[in-house]
Scaffold this motif. Sequence first.
Motif, PDB file in Angstrom:
ATOM      1  N   GLU A  71       0.803  -1.333   0.074  1.00 12.25           N
ATOM      2  CA  GLU A  71       0.036  -0.207  -0.016  1.00 12.25           C
ATOM      3  C   GLU A  71       0.786   1.249  -0.071  1.00 12.25           C
ATOM      4  N   GLU A  72       1.783   1.129   0.531  1.00 18.05           N
ATOM      5  CA  GLU A  72       2.736   2.311   0.626  1.00 18.05           C
ATOM      6  C   GLU A  72       3.897   2.258  -0.435  1.00 18.05           C
ATOM      7  N   GLY A  73       3.737   1.307  -1.247  1.00 20.76           N
ATOM      8  CA  GLY A  73       4.545   1.634  -2.650  1.00 20.76           C
ATOM      9  C   GLY A  73       5.973   1.101  -2.409  1.00 20.76           C
ATOM     10  N   ASP A  74       6.024   0.186  -1.273  1.00 23.19           N
ATOM     11  CA  ASP A  74       7.576  -0.417  -1.035  1.00 23.19           C
ATOM     12  C   ASP A  74       7.629  -1.677  -1.613  1.00 23.19           C
ATOM     13  N   ALA A  75       7.679  -1.945  -2.778  1.00 21.99           N
ATOM     14  CA  ALA A  75       7.676  -2.905  -3.628  1.00 21.99           C
ATOM     15  C   ALA A  75       8.733  -4.105  -3.131  1.00 21.99           C
ATOM     16  N   PRO A  76      10.161  -3.685  -2.886  1.00 25.11           N
ATOM     17  CA  PRO A  76      11.172  -4.792  -2.327  1.00 25.11           C
ATOM     18  C   PRO A  76      10.624  -5.289  -0.947  1.00 25.11           C
ATOM     19  N   ARG A  77      10.100  -4.406  -0.050  1.00 35.45           N
ATOM     20  CA  ARG A  77       9.909  -4.902   1.208  1.00 35.45           C
ATOM     21  C   ARG A  77       8.836  -5.803   1.025  1.00 35.45           C
ATOM     22  N   ALA A  78       7.664  -5.521   0.477  1.00 41.49           N
ATOM     23  CA  ALA A  78       6.435  -6.332   0.134  1.00 41.49           C
ATOM     24  C   ALA A  78       6.804  -7.676  -0.412  1.00 41.49           C
ATOM     25  N   GLY A  79       7.467  -7.623  -1.328  1.00 41.17           N
ATOM     26  CA  GLY A  79       7.956  -8.976  -2.086  1.00 41.17           C
ATOM     27  C   GLY A  79       8.773  -9.789  -1.236  1.00 41.17           C
ATOM     28  N   LEU A  80       9.713  -9.143  -0.246  1.00 41.65           N
ATOM     29  CA  LEU A  80      10.613  -9.784   0.604  1.00 41.65           C
ATOM     30  C   LEU A  80       9.463 -10.486   1.628  1.00 41.65           C
ATOM     31  N   LEU A  81       8.635 -10.007   2.252  1.00 33.79           N
ATOM     32  CA  LEU A  81       7.760 -10.492   3.269  1.00 33.79           C
ATOM     33  C   LEU A  81       6.804 -11.596   2.611  1.00 33.79           C
ATOM     34  N   MET A  82       6.576 -11.112   1.429  1.00 31.48           N
ATOM     35  CA  MET A  82       5.487 -12.271   0.805  1.00 31.48           C
ATOM     36  C   MET A  82       6.158 -13.367   0.789  1.00 31.48           C
ATOM     37  N   GLY A  83       7.385 -13.498  -0.147  1.00 31.90           N
ATOM     38  CA  GLY A  83       8.162 -14.761  -0.329  1.00 31.90           C
ATOM     39  C   GLY A  83       8.468 -15.598   1.171  1.00 31.90           C
ATOM     40  N   ALA A  84       8.648 -14.861   2.238  1.00 30.17           N
ATOM     41  CA  ALA A  84       9.088 -15.456   3.382  1.00 30.17           C
ATOM     42  C   ALA A  84       7.819 -16.231   3.831  1.00 30.17           C
ATOM     43  N   ALA A  85       6.773 -15.442   3.818  1.00 25.69           N
ATOM     44  CA  ALA A  85       5.370 -15.932   4.244  1.00 25.69           C
ATOM     45  C   ALA A  85       5.079 -17.139   3.575  1.00 25.69           C
ATOM     46  N   GLU A  86       5.204 -17.225   2.247  1.00 26.58           N
ATOM     47  CA  GLU A  86       4.927 -18.323   1.307  1.00 26.58           C
ATOM     48  C   GLU A  86       5.575 -19.580   1.844  1.00 26.58           C
ATOM     49  N   VAL A  87       7.073 -19.361   2.067  1.00 25.05           N
ATOM     50  CA  VAL A  87       7.808 -20.621   2.403  1.00 25.05           C
ATOM     51  C   VAL A  87       7.459 -21.073   3.688  1.00 25.05           C
ATOM     52  N   LEU A  88       7.129 -20.211   4.603  1.00 30.24           N
ATOM     53  CA  LEU A  88       6.732 -20.756   6.049  1.00 30.24           C
ATOM     54  C   LEU A  88       5.258 -21.435   5.821  1.00 30.24           C
ATOM     55  N   ARG A  89       4.485 -21.145   5.154  1.00 32.13           N
ATOM     56  CA  ARG A  89       3.334 -21.824   4.827  1.00 32.13           C
ATOM     57  C   ARG A  89       3.466 -23.317   4.210  1.00 32.13           C
ATOM     58  N   GLU A  90       4.581 -23.292   3.370  1.00 33.87           N
ATOM     59  CA  GLU A  90       4.857 -24.369   2.543  1.00 33.87           C
ATOM     60  C   GLU A  90       5.468 -25.367   3.738  1.00 33.87           C
ATOM     61  N   ARG A  91       6.370 -24.939   4.593  1.00 32.08           N
ATOM     62  CA  ARG A  91       7.250 -25.828   5.363  1.00 32.08           C
ATOM     63  C   ARG A  91       6.388 -26.292   6.583  1.00 32.08           C
ATOM     64  N   THR A  92       5.031 -25.590   6.867  1.00 30.07           N
ATOM     65  CA  THR A  92       4.239 -25.902   7.875  1.00 30.07           C
ATOM     66  C   THR A  92       2.917 -26.771   7.472  1.00 30.07           C
ATOM     67  N   GLY A  93       3.127 -27.049   5.948  1.00 29.38           N
ATOM     68  CA  GLY A  93       1.607 -27.537   5.589  1.00 29.38           C
ATOM     69  C   GLY A  93       0.488 -26.772   5.504  1.00 29.38           C
ATOM     70  N   LEU A  94       0.586 -25.269   5.702  1.00 32.63           N
ATOM     71  CA  LEU A  94      -0.545 -24.393   5.753  1.00 32.63           C
ATOM     72  C   LEU A  94      -0.654 -23.723   4.578  1.00 32.63           C
ATOM     73  N   TYR A  95      -0.244 -24.012   3.630  1.00 32.85           N
ATOM     74  CA  TYR A  95      -0.340 -23.585   2.356  1.00 32.85           C
ATOM     75  C   TYR A  95      -1.717 -23.612   1.579  1.00 32.85           C
ATOM     76  N   ASN A  96      -2.508 -24.397   2.110  1.00 31.02           N
ATOM     77  CA  ASN A  96      -3.953 -24.976   1.598  1.00 31.02           C
ATOM     78  C   ASN A  96      -4.870 -24.131   2.277  1.00 31.02           C
ATOM     79  N   MET A  97      -4.593 -23.571   3.634  1.00 35.38           N
ATOM     80  CA  MET A  97      -5.302 -22.779   4.368  1.00 35.38           C
ATOM     81  C   MET A  97      -5.947 -21.576   3.629  1.00 35.38           C
ATOM     82  N   ARG A  98      -7.493 -21.453   3.739  1.00 31.01           N
ATOM     83  CA  ARG A  98      -8.090 -20.361   3.006  1.00 31.01           C
ATOM     84  C   ARG A  98      -8.519 -19.302   3.871  1.00 31.01           C
ATOM     85  N   PRO A  99      -7.638 -18.289   4.031  1.00 28.47           N
ATOM     86  CA  PRO A  99      -7.865 -17.101   4.871  1.00 28.47           C
ATOM     87  C   PRO A  99      -9.146 -16.225   4.577  1.00 28.47           C
TER      88      PRO A  99
END
Length: 878
Positions: free
Chosen positions: A802-830
């Motif tokens: 929202e603040e236009g900080d694409a590098p920060r947004a991408g970094l945090l998004m990638g980390a969240a994706e890996v965390l969900r994959e590593r813990t089996g939570l990637y199919n959870m539907r928020p």
Amino acid sequence: MNPARASIRTPDQRLRVFVSSTLRELAPERRAVRRAIEELRLAPVMFELGARPHPPRELYRAYLEQSDIFVGLYAERYGWVAPGEEISGLEDEYRLAPRDMPKLVYVKEAAEREPRLVELLDRIRDDDGAAYVYFADEDELAELVRGDLATLLAERFATAAAREPVWPSTGEPLVVETGHVTPPPVPLSEMIGRERELARVLDLLRGSARFITVTGPAGIGKSLLALVVAHEVRDDFADGVAFVDLAAVTAPDRVTAAIAAAIGVHDTGEGDFDRKLQVALRGRRMLLLVDNFEQVIDAGTVLRDLLEELPDISLLVTSRSLLRVSGEHGVELGPLPLPDPSRIVDRPTELQAASVRLFVDRVRTVKPDFELTAENAIDVARVCVALDGVPLAIELAAARARVLPPAELLERLRKRLPMLTDGSRDLPERHRTMRGAIEWSIQLVPESAQLLFARLGVFAGAFSLEAAEAIARPSPGAAGAGDGDVVVDLEALVDASILHQRERGDRAVYMMLGAVREVAHEHLLELPDARAVHDRYAAWFIALSEEAEYALEGVSQQTWVDRLNDDADNLRAVMRHLLDTRQWSAAAHFAWMLYLYWWVGGHLGEARAWMNEVLDSGEPLDRLTEATALYFTRAIAFWQWPDVSLIPDLRRSAEGFRASGDLPGEGLAYISLGLAQLAALTPPDPVGAAESLERALASMREAGDTWGEGHALVTIGRIELLQGHYDSALERFASSLDIAQRRGDRHAEAIAQYHVGWVRLLLGQADEARRRFEINLDLSCRLAHDEGIAYGLEGLTAVAAEEGDAPRAGLLMGAAEVLRERTGLYNMRPFIVTSPFVDRVLDGPDAIMFEAARGRGRALSTADAVAVAFQAPDGARS
């Protein structure tokens, strides 16, 4: 309180209160004090054995040094004085407490006290650093402890405020633990005489082999060798070593779940679990140590498939036989090298045989002054030969050497061992020797300890003193049963090396080696009251679940989750017993009491499978049992992929809870019903959903269930948020947050803060949204709650986007994706997703920058990603 001690905190930043007392005579009082301490959001430090020589002085000295407050409870008894000691553990704990540590002493009114306790209390009264008061019962004691601790904290806060805050802020460094990989335990003893086999396994692992199976009969030392290897090579694997203990797993189809649990994958009850495991392990350089595979030998293809799909994973397996699948390298363990007793006089090097070295080493753990001499050397050698060089058998014999010299030990072995082994001709020779040694060791302890040993065979994992006492009480009509003192009998079994004792956090627990547990279970099945023992076992853990039910909703939630994790094998075994004996109501009740544990701990998939068994039994079920089973199976299914067909069953569940007088259950069922009505594919029913959710809220309020009320408020707020009713949604979330904070429920607080953050972001208040998401992330990290950490990272991703900080947004998004994959939570539907915010970045000029940062985020550890999340952003980009 000195500055050094003031800085010591538990992992969740709570002050430690060390509780000293005898155990058996003050069990109700100890429970009352624990509750009082936890209600003040402090951490009780309590040993299961109370003031006894186990745990050792070094351990409780260490805990005292790290505690902030000493609480002493005294009644009539002075406590047991260990052999070689002059004072009891009770007095020793008081003496070891630092002089400047605040001491609160509570003495129970009693007509008589043991003389040495009277002397101790006289000295305590003269200690001007101790507050001293009498009490009549546990209720009065709890009130005194609450009041005294609150006053003490207020006084200490005033004097310490200039130095440091009593309650540290969330700005303090975090220890971020995600995935919860189970590390190999520290071996119980030193490995002796396996240098060649150790070198062979290490060469294989460090070479091209990825699948090594260590084989050999029970008691030969397979697990010990594997643990030594694991600790030796842990730095060779970038992602570490995970320990998978299959001792309590008997069904081949549970092997995947056991491996997944060991690497931190949650069983949410949805999706292909084999696929989840592969996703979680992909790209990780890791060693899986899989122990005790012989009882699930048909599951060897599970391991083969993992190796085929995951080129960076290696396997070290222990089993009594080879798995016989492709890629397997076997390393067989035989007996330890034996001396030749006839050559000892002219060839002393015979005494360097590994079996002799092991015997001597283990004897010295119980008799430190033991030495090999010309008089006993031949007898020692003959003992090792009589035991065929089987390590477990040698260790059991060595434990008796504290009271039996080698000559007498040999004589007893010669008399008893042939008789004990001859009756098992269907077993391999070394196995017969080991079984005989176990039986021989058991027959040397008192009869009451032998009976206790058989009953302890009911446990599937480690157990506490209190649990042992619960299953040891005599069954009605069982002559001579249970006459022994459980503490004394446990001590006898520990001294004989039949049991081992370890500390788990602040609790002392007992455990058996797998081969010993097998014998214990066989003895249990021979008892006339075996079924009654199993029922007492189940009753103990059902009572524990009832105690945990509300504790899981408050300040002690993480303490209880950790404790229940320690008992996970026993919890599963109890459920299996209830289902196998068709005790459907008890099984449903047990599952329901631990509902929050299954949820927070990521075990809902197991609970769902158990309750499916109840529904599929084909037998009549009472309304509450049916309601519970329907809730676990239908509500959990809805959370994953909503479907309109679930609606009638969820309504029936709600009605069943209401008819049974369980209003909180009715409320939870209506919450899931409302969500199903809203999200049903054909067609949604927003009016019906609103009605169901309001009924849920009303049920919780009628029951006075504030935890459920907060849950209902969050759910109603989510729907209002999705409908664009931001002000009313914020009001619901704020009310839920207030309830959570008043209860001290940090899990619920994290959820509420997360939702408040989304409202603030949608209202254009990015700074306030960031603050709320950071609080959610901080709380989730301290709770080691993987899903909450992922939500926090995703919320901060949206803020950065929202603040236009694409590098920060991408970094945090990638980390969240890996965390969900590593813990089996990637199919959870928020309910609330970052995609609208991320999509705007991807549709703009910064898309390439975002995707590059996303790739870097996927390479970050979660701890590093959290550190980035708490760094101040560089500033908004237009």
